[in-house]
Design a protein around this motif. Structure first.
Motif, mmCIF file in Angstrom:
data_model
loop_
_atom_site.group_PDB
_atom_site.id
_atom_site.type_symbol
_atom_site.label_atom_id
_atom_site.label_comp_id
_atom_site.label_asym_id
_atom_site.label_seq_id
_atom_site.Cartn_x
_atom_site.Cartn_y
_atom_site.Cartn_z
ATOM 1 N N LYS A 1 -3.586 -61.172 -75.751
ATOM 2 C CA LYS A 1 -3.093 -60.101 -74.896
ATOM 3 C C LYS A 1 -3.037 -60.542 -73.437
ATOM 4 C CE LYS A 1 -2.412 -56.710 -77.823
ATOM 5 N NZ LYS A 1 -3.189 -55.473 -77.746
ATOM 6 N N ALA A 2 -4.040 -61.288 -72.999
ATOM 7 C CA ALA A 2 -4.017 -61.791 -71.624
ATOM 8 C C ALA A 2 -2.856 -62.751 -71.406
ATOM 9 C CB ALA A 2 -5.345 -62.474 -71.301
ATOM 10 N N PHE A 3 -2.563 -63.566 -72.395
ATOM 11 C CA PHE A 3 -1.430 -64.486 -72.306
ATOM 12 C C PHE A 3 -0.109 -63.720 -72.229
ATOM 13 C CE2 PHE A 3 1.717 -67.035 -74.780
ATOM 14 C CZ PHE A 3 1.960 -67.983 -73.809
ATOM 15 N N CYS A 4 0.020 -62.672 -73.045
ATOM 16 C CA CYS A 4 1.248 -61.867 -73.013
ATOM 17 C C CYS A 4 1.390 -61.134 -71.686
ATOM 18 C CB CYS A 4 1.247 -60.871 -74.166
ATOM 19 S SG CYS A 4 1.305 -61.632 -75.806
ATOM 20 N N LEU A 5 0.278 -60.622 -71.150
ATOM 21 C CA LEU A 5 0.337 -59.956 -69.848
ATOM 22 C C LEU A 5 0.690 -60.941 -68.741
ATOM 23 C CD1 LEU A 5 -2.777 -57.624 -70.135
ATOM 24 C CD2 LEU A 5 -0.384 -56.941 -70.159
ATOM 25 N N LEU A 6 0.240 -62.176 -68.885
ATOM 26 C CA LEU A 6 0.594 -63.193 -67.895
ATOM 27 C C LEU A 6 2.084 -63.482 -67.911
ATOM 28 C CD1 LEU A 6 -0.440 -65.274 -65.817
ATOM 29 C CD2 LEU A 6 -0.674 -66.877 -67.703
ATOM 30 N N LEU A 7 2.665 -63.498 -69.107
ATOM 31 C CA LEU A 7 4.109 -63.733 -69.207
ATOM 32 C C LEU A 7 4.913 -62.553 -68.689
ATOM 33 C CD1 LEU A 7 4.381 -65.427 -72.717
ATOM 34 C CD2 LEU A 7 4.321 -66.511 -70.473
ATOM 35 N N LEU A 8 4.361 -61.343 -68.818
ATOM 36 C CA LEU A 8 5.082 -60.152 -68.382
ATOM 37 C C LEU A 8 4.944 -59.874 -66.897
ATOM 38 C CD1 LEU A 8 4.222 -57.708 -71.305
ATOM 39 C CD2 LEU A 8 6.383 -58.883 -70.890
ATOM 40 N N GLN A 9 4.084 -60.625 -66.208
ATOM 41 C CA GLN A 9 3.935 -60.396 -64.780
ATOM 42 C C GLN A 9 5.205 -60.790 -64.049
ATOM 43 O OE1 GLN A 9 0.518 -62.470 -63.361
ATOM 44 N NE2 GLN A 9 -0.959 -61.011 -64.236
ATOM 45 N N VAL B 1 -6.901 -64.010 -63.507
ATOM 46 C CA VAL B 1 -6.512 -64.938 -64.559
ATOM 47 C C VAL B 1 -6.528 -66.369 -64.048
ATOM 48 C CG1 VAL B 1 -4.696 -65.522 -66.193
ATOM 49 C CG2 VAL B 1 -5.133 -63.136 -65.627
ATOM 50 N N GLU B 2 -6.027 -66.565 -62.809
ATOM 51 C CA GLU B 2 -5.982 -67.921 -62.265
ATOM 52 C C GLU B 2 -7.375 -68.417 -61.908
ATOM 53 O OE1 GLU B 2 -3.416 -67.301 -59.041
ATOM 54 O OE2 GLU B 2 -1.575 -67.200 -60.223
ATOM 55 N N GLU B 3 -8.318 -67.505 -61.760
ATOM 56 C CA GLU B 3 -9.685 -67.902 -61.460
ATOM 57 C C GLU B 3 -10.267 -68.738 -62.579
ATOM 58 O OE1 GLU B 3 -12.855 -64.909 -60.937
ATOM 59 O OE2 GLU B 3 -12.444 -65.196 -58.824
ATOM 60 N N GLY B 4 -9.933 -68.356 -63.816
ATOM 61 C CA GLY B 4 -10.410 -69.110 -64.959
ATOM 62 C C GLY B 4 -9.821 -70.499 -64.997
ATOM 63 N N ILE B 5 -8.554 -70.635 -64.582
ATOM 64 C CA ILE B 5 -7.931 -71.962 -64.563
ATOM 65 C C ILE B 5 -8.587 -72.843 -63.505
ATOM 66 C CG2 ILE B 5 -5.732 -73.150 -64.222
ATOM 67 C CD1 ILE B 5 -4.346 -70.634 -65.170
ATOM 68 N N GLN B 6 -8.899 -72.236 -62.372
ATOM 69 C CA GLN B 6 -9.544 -73.030 -61.329
ATOM 70 C C GLN B 6 -10.938 -73.480 -61.737
ATOM 71 O OE1 GLN B 6 -9.427 -70.774 -57.749
ATOM 72 N NE2 GLN B 6 -7.195 -70.863 -57.552
ATOM 73 N N LEU B 7 -11.598 -72.659 -62.572
ATOM 74 C CA LEU B 7 -12.912 -73.073 -63.059
ATOM 75 C C LEU B 7 -12.830 -74.280 -63.966
ATOM 76 C CD1 LEU B 7 -14.522 -69.590 -63.773
ATOM 77 C CD2 LEU B 7 -15.123 -71.175 -61.938
ATOM 78 N N MET B 8 -11.710 -74.425 -64.653
ATOM 79 C CA MET B 8 -11.551 -75.545 -65.567
ATOM 80 C C MET B 8 -11.167 -76.832 -64.843
ATOM 81 S SD MET B 8 -12.187 -74.282 -68.554
ATOM 82 C CE MET B 8 -11.465 -75.509 -69.656
ATOM 83 N N GLN B 9 -10.738 -76.749 -63.587
ATOM 84 C CA GLN B 9 -10.293 -77.941 -62.870
ATOM 85 C C GLN B 9 -11.467 -78.573 -62.126
ATOM 86 O OE1 GLN B 9 -7.204 -76.550 -60.329
ATOM 87 N NE2 GLN B 9 -5.714 -76.286 -61.977
ATOM 88 N N PRO B 10 -11.751 -79.840 -62.385
ATOM 89 C CA PRO B 10 -12.852 -80.481 -61.642
ATOM 90 C C PRO B 10 -12.523 -80.695 -60.169
ATOM 91 C CG PRO B 10 -11.730 -82.067 -63.039
ATOM 92 C CD PRO B 10 -11.123 -80.739 -63.360
#
Length: 673
Positions: A589-597, A612-621
């Motif tokens: 659902k989060a992925f679908c909401l990201l596409l609908l933004q 949502v982008e906060e989680g991506i930044q957490l994954m980046q060293p």
């Protein structure tokens, strides 16, 4: 003269009989005067007259049913459906949805309250003489037909109470306030006007309506709160808000922000206190950040708790007052009969006139029976509630495992998590199954625990208090050589197996003295048969207790693996999980909401951090500012990979897309020379 003498003797015998009858009658009235605490109304509850409230149920439904229908039609015109005839009234009105059962946000408490009202109404109409309020004084032959019609009438009657919250409009909230207030005031007025009724017990009708009144009071406060919130919040923001968007972002943020613990803090040997705490936590549901249980499970737990209350109330008022009436009306004549049958011990059974001690003994037995019944009922209610809380904990762990794709951690064999006809049917009936299994489980537990408590009380407790030996003690005393033989045989086998037939090495264990092992096995075969009989009895007892306690749990099967599908409760639960995971996966659902933004204009200040982008930044060293197009492409690829990894059931839907080499932004690179 002989005739005259015989006639005189006959008259004398008749006079003596009448005198004896008069004495019995006088004894009866003397006994009645000795019990001034028991009133006539308590001994004969059927003398309570029928009470007609000011607003009768028939008048209440005749007035409220058309009002509910008008409100439902108005709400349907308020939210028009534009799928059938767009040229007719700018859209055709359609039936409103009661609730978004597959979404995670919304008025979950309000929906649970309406379901509680509906189920409590169904519990009340089962025992009513007139199940359909419009029809009074129905015959016994047509009453069952009216009950079937009432099963369809009550859901339609309370439909506007739940539909007013679905539209998310100020007018619907206002109508919901008026409707809930009317229902609540009328029900309270009826019970204050007529608190007693002759049905089963004088206060049963009032006590059975307590869940309905509490749920209506909750609705009476919930709808005004929604109405006030609609004025304080912008209407455009409410309309543009996507259902469940906040929960999906919180879930994803909680998943991505998890960090493995530094170092190994687990100990090889845990303390006893930590084990007890872990065991208690497995039965107590505590909220967890980023996760909330589905709406259907909340509805099932709510209705199951109300079912426990209704069934326990019915069991209590149907048995306990009867025992109290029997104990209050116990006389010496009945005690004499019980003494003659040997049910009550007596020191002087030849003297029937002196039965005061035996009368007190019978009353004590009846009081003990009442205590056993109430204690077993309380224990059954507590166990059933504990199992329902355990269901919440197990359901959360199962859902989290399925979200991660660990299907074999939940099911004993691989399952494809996709919708099917059977899965949809099980999903629709899951809450009803949970409620019905809670009712049946409580009934079965009450029968078993009451029999066990009565047996323990009358075979152990009462004989020990009175200092007399019961029949069980006599049997155990006469058979002590037999029990001693079994105990000695079991102890000898365990000692021989540990010291003579098992050779222990530092790295392995082996059998030894096999000839002696064969000899002992042959010689102890008859005794082991008797031990097996006791083991079989214990197996039957423990299986009955375990299955009765866990009967309300649908997340476990009461059958062995391989035949689990024959358990209808577990079968419905498994298919329910398939629908929940395949249709309400938070990452999907989060992925679908990201596409609908909608696309945001580029800003020179850099990327604007969102949840949502906060989680991506957490994954980046390392934070390397890439280009805007490169970042969009990487984000789409990352979300796709993460979604397919956590929801493998979507892989089959992408077979045609994966065959295209240019899918998902993948560009063909020129061949290297």
């Amino acid at each position: 003269m002989a005739a005259n003498s015989s006639g005189g003797m006959h008259d004398a015998l008749l006079d003596n009989d009448f005198a004896g009858t008069d004495n019995l009658v006088s004894d009866w009235y003397i006994y009645e005067t000795m019990e001034p605490a028991v009133s006539q109304d308590d001994m004969f509850p059927s003398v309570i007259p029928d009470c007609d409230p000011t607003i009768s149920p028939r008048l209440y439904h005749i007035c409220m049913a058309p009002i509910s229908l008008v409100i439902l039609v108005c709400l349907s015109f308020l939210v028009k459906r534009r799928r059938l005839h767009q040229s007719c009234w700018n859209g055709v009105p359609g039936l409103l949805s009661p609730a978004n059962f597959l979404e995670e946000d919304g008025n979950r408490g309000l929906v649970a309250a309406v379901f509680g009202i509906l189920f409590s109404s169904l519990c009340v109409l089962v025992l009513d003489r007139d199940p359909l309020p419009f029809i009074t004084n129905s015959s016994q032959g047509t009453r069952e037909y009216w009950k079937i019609l009432a099963l369809l009438y009550y859901p339609a009657f309370y439909y506007p109470l739940i539909a007013c919250a679905t539209i998310q409009h100020r007018l619907s909230y206002l109508l919901g306030c008026l409707l809930s207030w009317c229902h609540c005031v009328v029900h309270i007025w009826q019970k204050v006007d007529c608190p007693q009724s002759p049905k089963i017990y004088r206060y049963y009708s009032t006590l059975s309506y307590i869940p309905i009144i509490l749920c209506l009071v909750l609705l009476s406060f919930w709808y005004p709160a929604l109405l006030i919130r609609s004025f304080t919040t912008q209407e455009e923001a409410l309309n543009m808000e996507v259902t469940g968007q906040g929960y999906y972002k919180k879930y994803l943020k909680a998943v991505l922000s998890k960090r493995p613990g530094k170092g190994s803090s687990t100990k090889i040997e845990e303390s006893l206190l930590s084990r007890v705490q872990a065991y208690l936590h497995s039965y107590i549901y505590t909220p967890e950040d980023g996760f909330q249980i589905p709406l259907k499970l909340i509805l099932s737990i709510t209705t199951a708790m109300i079912a426990i209350y209704q069934v326990a109330l019915l069991l209590l008022v149907a048995v306990v007052p009867t025992i109290q009436i029997v104990r209050a009306g116990m006389t010496k004549d009945i005690v004499v009969l019980l003494v003659q049958f040997g049910l009550v011990p007596s020191e002087n059974p030849a003297v029937p006139g002196d039965m005061e001690k035996e009368l007190n003994t019978v009353k004590y037995y009846l009081w003990s029976l009442e205590v056993c019944y109430i204690c077993s009922l309380v224990l059954c209610c507590l166990l059933t509630c504990a199992m329902l809380l355990r269901t919440l904990v197990m359901h959360r762990s199962n859902l989290k495992a399925l979200y991660q794709g660990a299907v074999l951690d939940v099911f004993y064999k691989a399952h494809i998590l996709r919708p099917s006809r059977q899965a949809i049917v099980c999903w629709m009936s899951f809450a009803a199954f949970q409620t019905a299994f809670a009712c049946l489980g409580l009934l079965i537990q009450q029968v078993i625990f009451f029999i066990c408590s009565v047996a323990f009380t009358f075979l152990f407790v009462i004989p020990l208090q009175s200092g007399t030996s019961s029949h069980l003690f006599k049997i155990i005393q006469n058979m002590w050589p037999f029990w001693l033989t079994l105990v000695v045989a079991v102890i000898v086998q365990n000692l021989a197996a540990h010291y003579q037939f098992l050779e222990q090495h530092p790295l392995r264990k082996e059998l030894t003295n096999r000839r002696a092992l064969y000899i002992v096995t042959y010689l102890l075969f008859p005794i082991n048969v008797l031990v097996g009989v006791l083991g079989g009895v214990w197996r039957m007892v423990i299986s009955g207790l375990y299955n009765s306690v866990h009967f309300c749990q649908l997340d476990i099967s009461l059958l062995i693996r391989g035949v689990e599908t024959f358990d209808p409760g577990y079968h419905a639960y498994c298919h329910y999980l398939k629908i929940e995971v395949s249709q309400s996966h938070p990452v999907m659902k989060a992925f679908c909401l990201l596409l609908l933004q909608p696309a945001r204009p580029e800003r020179p200040s850099g990327l604007q951090t969102s949840n949502v982008e906060e989680g991506i930044q957490l994954m980046q060293p390392k934070k390397v500012p890439p280009s805007r197009a490169r970042f969009k492409q990487s984000r789409a690829r990352w979300w796709l990979a993460y979604t397919l990894l956590n929801n493998p059931s979507l892989t089959a839907c992408r077979k045609t897309a994966l065959s295209d080499p240019t899918a998902n932004g993948t560009q063909l690179s020129p061949p290297e020379p």
